[in-house]
Motif scaffolding. Structure first.
Motif, PDB file in Angstrom:
ATOM      1  N   SER A  79      32.509  50.204  63.575  1.00  0.00           N
ATOM      2  CA  SER A  79      33.519  49.319  62.994  1.00  0.00           C
ATOM      3  C   SER A  79      34.770  50.091  62.607  1.00  0.00           C
ATOM      4  CB  SER A  79      32.939  48.620  61.775  1.00  0.00           C
ATOM      5  OG  SER A  79      32.586  49.576  60.806  1.00  0.00           O
ATOM      6  N   LYS A  80      34.650  51.415  62.530  1.00  0.00           N
ATOM      7  CA  LYS A  80      35.812  52.211  62.140  1.00  0.00           C
ATOM      8  C   LYS A  80      36.588  52.728  63.345  1.00  0.00           C
ATOM      9  CE  LYS A  80      33.476  53.473  57.943  1.00  0.00           C
ATOM     10  NZ  LYS A  80      32.308  54.230  57.535  1.00  0.00           N
ATOM     11  N   LEU A  81      36.092  52.443  64.522  1.00  0.00           N
ATOM     12  CA  LEU A  81      36.767  52.941  65.723  1.00  0.00           C
ATOM     13  C   LEU A  81      37.703  51.868  66.289  1.00  0.00           C
ATOM     14  CD1 LEU A  81      33.872  54.764  67.598  1.00  0.00           C
ATOM     15  CD2 LEU A  81      35.668  55.751  66.182  1.00  0.00           C
ATOM     16  N   PRO A  82      38.664  52.286  67.132  1.00  0.00           N
ATOM     17  CA  PRO A  82      39.540  51.305  67.783  1.00  0.00           C
ATOM     18  C   PRO A  82      38.742  50.307  68.610  1.00  0.00           C
ATOM     19  CG  PRO A  82      40.317  53.541  68.168  1.00  0.00           C
ATOM     20  CD  PRO A  82      39.042  53.667  67.448  1.00  0.00           C
ATOM     21  N   GLU A  83      39.295  49.142  68.833  1.00  0.00           N
ATOM     22  CA  GLU A  83      38.479  48.037  69.315  1.00  0.00           C
ATOM     23  C   GLU A  83      37.874  48.217  70.709  1.00  0.00           C
ATOM     24  OE1 GLU A  83      40.501  44.413  70.139  1.00  0.00           O
ATOM     25  OE2 GLU A  83      42.462  45.388  70.094  1.00  0.00           O
ATOM     26  N   ASN A  84      38.535  48.974  71.567  1.00  0.00           N
ATOM     27  CA  ASN A  84      37.953  49.123  72.897  1.00  0.00           C
ATOM     28  C   ASN A  84      36.805  50.121  72.940  1.00  0.00           C
ATOM     29  OD1 ASN A  84      39.755  47.324  73.822  1.00  0.00           O
ATOM     30  ND2 ASN A  84      41.159  48.837  74.712  1.00  0.00           N
ATOM     31  N   TYR A  85      36.514  50.702  71.810  1.00  0.00           N
ATOM     32  CA  TYR A  85      35.509  51.760  71.788  1.00  0.00           C
ATOM     33  C   TYR A  85      34.327  51.389  70.904  1.00  0.00           C
ATOM     34  CZ  TYR A  85      39.301  54.393  73.848  1.00  0.00           C
ATOM     35  OH  TYR A  85      40.298  54.822  74.677  1.00  0.00           O
ATOM     36  N   GLN A  86      34.097  50.092  70.713  1.00  0.00           N
ATOM     37  CA  GLN A  86      33.109  49.697  69.715  1.00  0.00           C
ATOM     38  C   GLN A  86      31.717  49.363  70.245  1.00  0.00           C
ATOM     39  OE1 GLN A  86      34.959  46.662  67.395  1.00  0.00           O
ATOM     40  NE2 GLN A  86      35.993  48.122  66.077  1.00  0.00           N
ATOM     41  N   SER A  87      31.487  49.562  71.531  1.00  0.00           N
ATOM     42  CA  SER A  87      30.173  49.205  72.066  1.00  0.00           C
ATOM     43  C   SER A  87      29.128  50.274  71.730  1.00  0.00           C
ATOM     44  CB  SER A  87      30.271  49.034  73.576  1.00  0.00           C
ATOM     45  OG  SER A  87      28.989  49.110  74.124  1.00  0.00           O
ATOM     46  N   VAL A  88      27.899  49.817  71.485  1.00  0.00           N
ATOM     47  CA  VAL A  88      26.829  50.791  71.237  1.00  0.00           C
ATOM     48  C   VAL A  88      26.379  51.408  72.553  1.00  0.00           C
ATOM     49  CG1 VAL A  88      24.509  51.094  70.322  1.00  0.00           C
ATOM     50  CG2 VAL A  88      26.010  49.432  69.294  1.00  0.00           C
ATOM     51  N   LEU A  89      26.408  50.601  73.607  1.00  0.00           N
ATOM     52  CA  LEU A  89      25.838  51.054  74.870  1.00  0.00           C
ATOM     53  C   LEU A  89      26.837  51.782  75.759  1.00  0.00           C
ATOM     54  CD1 LEU A  89      23.779  47.854  75.713  1.00  0.00           C
ATOM     55  CD2 LEU A  89      23.055  49.860  74.451  1.00  0.00           C
ATOM     56  N   LYS A  90      28.117  51.497  75.561  1.00  0.00           N
ATOM     57  CA  LYS A  90      29.117  52.110  76.435  1.00  0.00           C
ATOM     58  C   LYS A  90      30.050  53.000  75.636  1.00  0.00           C
ATOM     59  CE  LYS A  90      29.103  48.216  79.527  1.00  0.00           C
ATOM     60  NZ  LYS A  90      29.841  47.121  80.094  1.00  0.00           N
TER      61      LYS A  90
ATOM     62  N   ALA B 186      39.591  59.242  61.309  1.00  0.00           N
ATOM     63  CA  ALA B 186      41.051  59.188  61.245  1.00  0.00           C
ATOM     64  C   ALA B 186      41.668  59.738  62.531  1.00  0.00           C
ATOM     65  CB  ALA B 186      41.539  59.979  60.042  1.00  0.00           C
ATOM     66  N   GLU B 187      41.042  60.811  63.044  1.00  0.00           N
ATOM     67  CA  GLU B 187      41.539  61.403  64.282  1.00  0.00           C
ATOM     68  C   GLU B 187      41.454  60.390  65.420  1.00  0.00           C
ATOM     69  OE1 GLU B 187      40.238  65.653  64.690  1.00  0.00           O
ATOM     70  OE2 GLU B 187      40.087  65.046  66.782  1.00  0.00           O
ATOM     71  N   CYS B 188      40.386  59.615  65.406  1.00  0.00           N
ATOM     72  CA  CYS B 188      40.204  58.597  66.435  1.00  0.00           C
ATOM     73  C   CYS B 188      41.349  57.580  66.399  1.00  0.00           C
ATOM     74  CB  CYS B 188      38.884  57.873  66.254  1.00  0.00           C
ATOM     75  SG  CYS B 188      37.469  58.827  66.764  1.00  0.00           S
ATOM     76  N   SER B 189      41.675  57.117  65.187  1.00  0.00           N
ATOM     77  CA  SER B 189      42.746  56.122  65.074  1.00  0.00           C
ATOM     78  C   SER B 189      44.068  56.718  65.562  1.00  0.00           C
ATOM     79  CB  SER B 189      42.911  55.676  63.623  1.00  0.00           C
ATOM     80  OG  SER B 189      41.675  55.391  63.070  1.00  0.00           O
ATOM     81  N   GLN B 190      44.269  57.980  65.215  1.00  0.00           N
ATOM     82  CA  GLN B 190      45.491  58.662  65.646  1.00  0.00           C
ATOM     83  C   GLN B 190      45.571  58.695  67.176  1.00  0.00           C
ATOM     84  OE1 GLN B 190      47.790  59.462  63.524  1.00  0.00           O
ATOM     85  NE2 GLN B 190      49.112  60.121  65.224  1.00  0.00           N
TER      86      GLN B 190
ATOM     87  N   CYS C 192      30.423  62.239  69.467  1.00  0.00           N
ATOM     88  CA  CYS C 192      29.996  63.137  68.394  1.00  0.00           C
ATOM     89  C   CYS C 192      29.579  62.348  67.151  1.00  0.00           C
ATOM     90  CB  CYS C 192      31.108  64.109  68.033  1.00  0.00           C
ATOM     91  SG  CYS C 192      31.440  65.307  69.320  1.00  0.00           S
ATOM     92  N   LEU C 193      30.399  61.369  66.787  1.00  0.00           N
ATOM     93  CA  LEU C 193      30.077  60.564  65.608  1.00  0.00           C
ATOM     94  C   LEU C 193      28.744  59.853  65.806  1.00  0.00           C
ATOM     95  CD1 LEU C 193      33.518  58.898  64.806  1.00  0.00           C
ATOM     96  CD2 LEU C 193      32.371  60.665  63.484  1.00  0.00           C
ATOM     97  N   MET C 194      28.596  59.265  66.979  1.00  0.00           N
ATOM     98  CA  MET C 194      27.367  58.523  67.264  1.00  0.00           C
ATOM     99  C   MET C 194      26.173  59.457  67.268  1.00  0.00           C
ATOM    100  SD  MET C 194      27.795  55.295  67.663  1.00  0.00           S
ATOM    101  CE  MET C 194      26.970  54.362  68.920  1.00  0.00           C
ATOM    102  N   ALA C 195      26.347  60.618  67.878  1.00  0.00           N
ATOM    103  CA  ALA C 195      25.239  61.571  67.936  1.00  0.00           C
ATOM    104  C   ALA C 195      24.839  61.967  66.527  1.00  0.00           C
ATOM    105  CB  ALA C 195      25.640  62.802  68.738  1.00  0.00           C
TER     106      ALA C 195
ATOM    107  N   ALA D  77      39.617  62.399  74.503  1.00  0.00           N
ATOM    108  CA  ALA D  77      39.354  62.972  73.185  1.00  0.00           C
ATOM    109  C   ALA D  77      38.694  61.935  72.286  1.00  0.00           C
ATOM    110  CB  ALA D  77      40.644  63.464  72.555  1.00  0.00           C
ATOM    111  N   LEU D  78      39.174  60.701  72.417  1.00  0.00           N
ATOM    112  CA  LEU D  78      38.604  59.623  71.606  1.00  0.00           C
ATOM    113  C   LEU D  78      37.139  59.397  71.961  1.00  0.00           C
ATOM    114  CD1 LEU D  78      40.631  56.326  71.111  1.00  0.00           C
ATOM    115  CD2 LEU D  78      38.426  56.797  70.147  1.00  0.00           C
ATOM    116  N   VAL D  79      36.877  59.344  73.259  1.00  0.00           N
ATOM    117  CA  VAL D  79      35.505  59.118  73.709  1.00  0.00           C
ATOM    118  C   VAL D  79      34.591  60.238  73.236  1.00  0.00           C
ATOM    119  CG1 VAL D  79      34.060  59.166  75.752  1.00  0.00           C
ATOM    120  CG2 VAL D  79      36.018  57.654  75.674  1.00  0.00           C
ATOM    121  N   ARG D  80      35.119  61.446  73.296  1.00  0.00           N
ATOM    122  CA  ARG D  80      34.321  62.586  72.870  1.00  0.00           C
ATOM    123  C   ARG D  80      34.033  62.499  71.362  1.00  0.00           C
ATOM    124  NH1 ARG D  80      33.109  68.216  73.382  1.00  0.00           N
ATOM    125  NH2 ARG D  80      33.652  69.144  71.399  1.00  0.00           N
ATOM    126  N   ASN D  81      35.077  62.153  70.617  1.00  0.00           N
ATOM    127  CA  ASN D  81      34.871  61.981  69.180  1.00  0.00           C
ATOM    128  C   ASN D  81      33.842  60.914  68.884  1.00  0.00           C
ATOM    129  OD1 ASN D  81      36.557  63.950  68.343  1.00  0.00           O
ATOM    130  ND2 ASN D  81      38.247  62.598  67.760  1.00  0.00           N
TER     131      ASN D  81
END
Lengths: 228, 199
Positions: free
Chosen positions: A142-153, B34-38, B81-84, B74-78
């Motif tokens: 919920s804290k990530l930007p909206e296109n990155y919010q999926s659990v599976l992707k 915060a880095e992600c939002s940036q 990491c957060l998810m892991a 970078a966002l995807v990587r972050n």
């Protein structure tokens, strides 16, 4: 589950095959396979319900004997037998639950694996994954930007689910065959190399092998092979 | 450098003892978020810039495209990491259920963040409901039994009047030794209130 072990018909062999088909022995086998296999196997629903009935019977026997003032040694022997069977049952169910805990998203979206679960396990997996989903959602997504919010992707542009942990099927397992098996495709080496050599592997009955789980997966599922 | 904080977070988790929890590092965690939002802001502004120049986003391969790509990766990587971090912590927390039981001791509970506590409670309910359905308690009997009875020493003053499975009560005074049914003793052992005497 054929028990046609020895053609010689020796009494010892008969005894062995008789012992090998009792439910406790079958449970032990199912437990061993489940323990060694990296992925979840088919739930032995008939076996488990039979074992549960037997445990109940044994509990009654123990109770009867201990209240009847029987000699304590025989009661404790019955109790020990009961404890061991109970342990097998508990451990079997426990290993499965732990596998579900570990790979719930993968199991939930793979129909083949999903169908291997018992009804109660399915319920458990469902609640469990929705709990974890919620936890991840509240903590991270919920804290990530909206296109990155999926659990599976990883993000909205991923075409497949690329964030689901899966069991590693290419680990090595110890196994023993119950019959002569042939035509086992070994899945090692680079792809083009495999085609050219196309090694087919055979297994004698009762010989131990240390082999990649992937290549014997089907044999374990059909019950021709036991994992150790 | 992009992604360094996230990497620190994961490293902190990975360098801990296996199966042991350290406190939830919300400070570092917030930094990564915060880095992600940036990254997202910069990504969007770059995409806007490409659009303003009248180029097609799908095919444009100029400096801005690659800049945007870097931010995306970078966002995807972050995120990974957060998810892991959270996922693996959740796994340890779920395993605590097996090792310690349904009630967490204070010193472990302090290390969890709020949602993790929630997750533990919910998972414990889910497991309990499964066990009541199959009518088997899975949290006892963790090691194969050799003997129905084991010898234990009481480490903590548990008190007397504790009901055992054979309808008898026992007085577990501190340092006393008992020969108990394994299934009775196991719950105390896992809570650290008894130790098994071997040999």
């Amino acid at each position: 589950m054929a028990s046609s072990s020895g053609a010689e018909g020796e009494s010892l062999d008969d005894y062995d095959s008789l012992i090998a088909t009792t439910d406790v022995e079958l449970l032990k086998r199912a437990w061993r396979n489940e323990k060694a296999a990296p992925e979840i196997l088919r739930f032995e629903s008939h076996l488990i319900s039979r074992v549960k009935e037997q445990i109940q019977l044994m509990e009654e026997t123990v109770e009867e004997k201990s209240s009847g003032g029987n000699d304590p040694l025989s009661v404790s022997l019955y109790q020990m037998d009961l404890d061991r069977t109970l342990f097998l049952l508990r451990s079997y169910l426990r290993i499965r639950i732990q596998k579900i805990e570990k790979y719930m998203f993968h199991i939930l979206k793979t129909e083949e694996l999903w169908n291997r679960l018992s009804k109660d396990e399915k319920d458990f997996a469902r609640t469990c994954s929705s709990d974890l989903n919620q936890h991840l959602e509240e903590t991270v997504l919920s804290k990530l930007p909206e296109n990155y919010q999926s659990v599976l992707k990883q993000s909205i542009i991923s075409e497949e689910d690329d964030m689901v942990p899966e069991p590693q099927l290419d680990t090595f397992v110890l196994c023993r065959s119950k019959e002569y098996l042939t035509g086992i495709q070994l899945e090692d080496g680079p792809a083009d190399d495999r085609q050219f050599s196309s090694k087919l592997f055979e297994m004698e009955r009762g010989v131990l092998h240390f082999i990649c789980y992937k290549s014997i997966k089907a044999l374990v599922e059909s019950g021709k092979l036991d994992l150790l | 450098m992009y992604g360094r904080t996230a990497c620190q977070l994961v490293k902190e988790f990975a360098s801990g003892d296996k199966g042991q929890l350290v406190s939830f590092n919300s400070d570092l965690f917030q930094q990564v978020v915060a880095e992600c939002s940036q990254h997202h802001l910069e990504l969007q502004s770059l995409i806007r810039k490409i659009q303003e120049e009248g180029l097609d986003i799908q095919t444009a391969r100029n400096a801005d495209h690659y800049g945007a790509l870097i931010h995306h990766l970078a966002l995807v990587r972050n995120k990974r990491c957060l998810m892991a971090y959270v996922f693996n912590r959740a796994e340890i927390i779920r395993n605590l259920l097996w090792k310690i039981g349904h009630v967490l001791p204070q010193e472990i509970e302090e290390k969890l963040c709020h949602t993790e506590e929630e997750h533990f409670k919910k998972h414990s309910t889910a497991l309990k409901s499964y066990m009541s359905k199959v009518m088997v308690d899975l949290t006892v009997d963790m090691v194969p039994p050799k003997d129905p009875y084991i010898k234990v020493r009481v480490l903590d003053d548990i008190g007397d009047g504790i009901l055992l499975s054979d309808d008898k009560t026992a007085n577990f005074a501190c340092h006393s030794m008992h020969l108990l049914k394994r299934t009775d003793a196991e719950q105390f052992i896992s809570r650290g209130q008894m130790e098994e005497l071997t040999g």
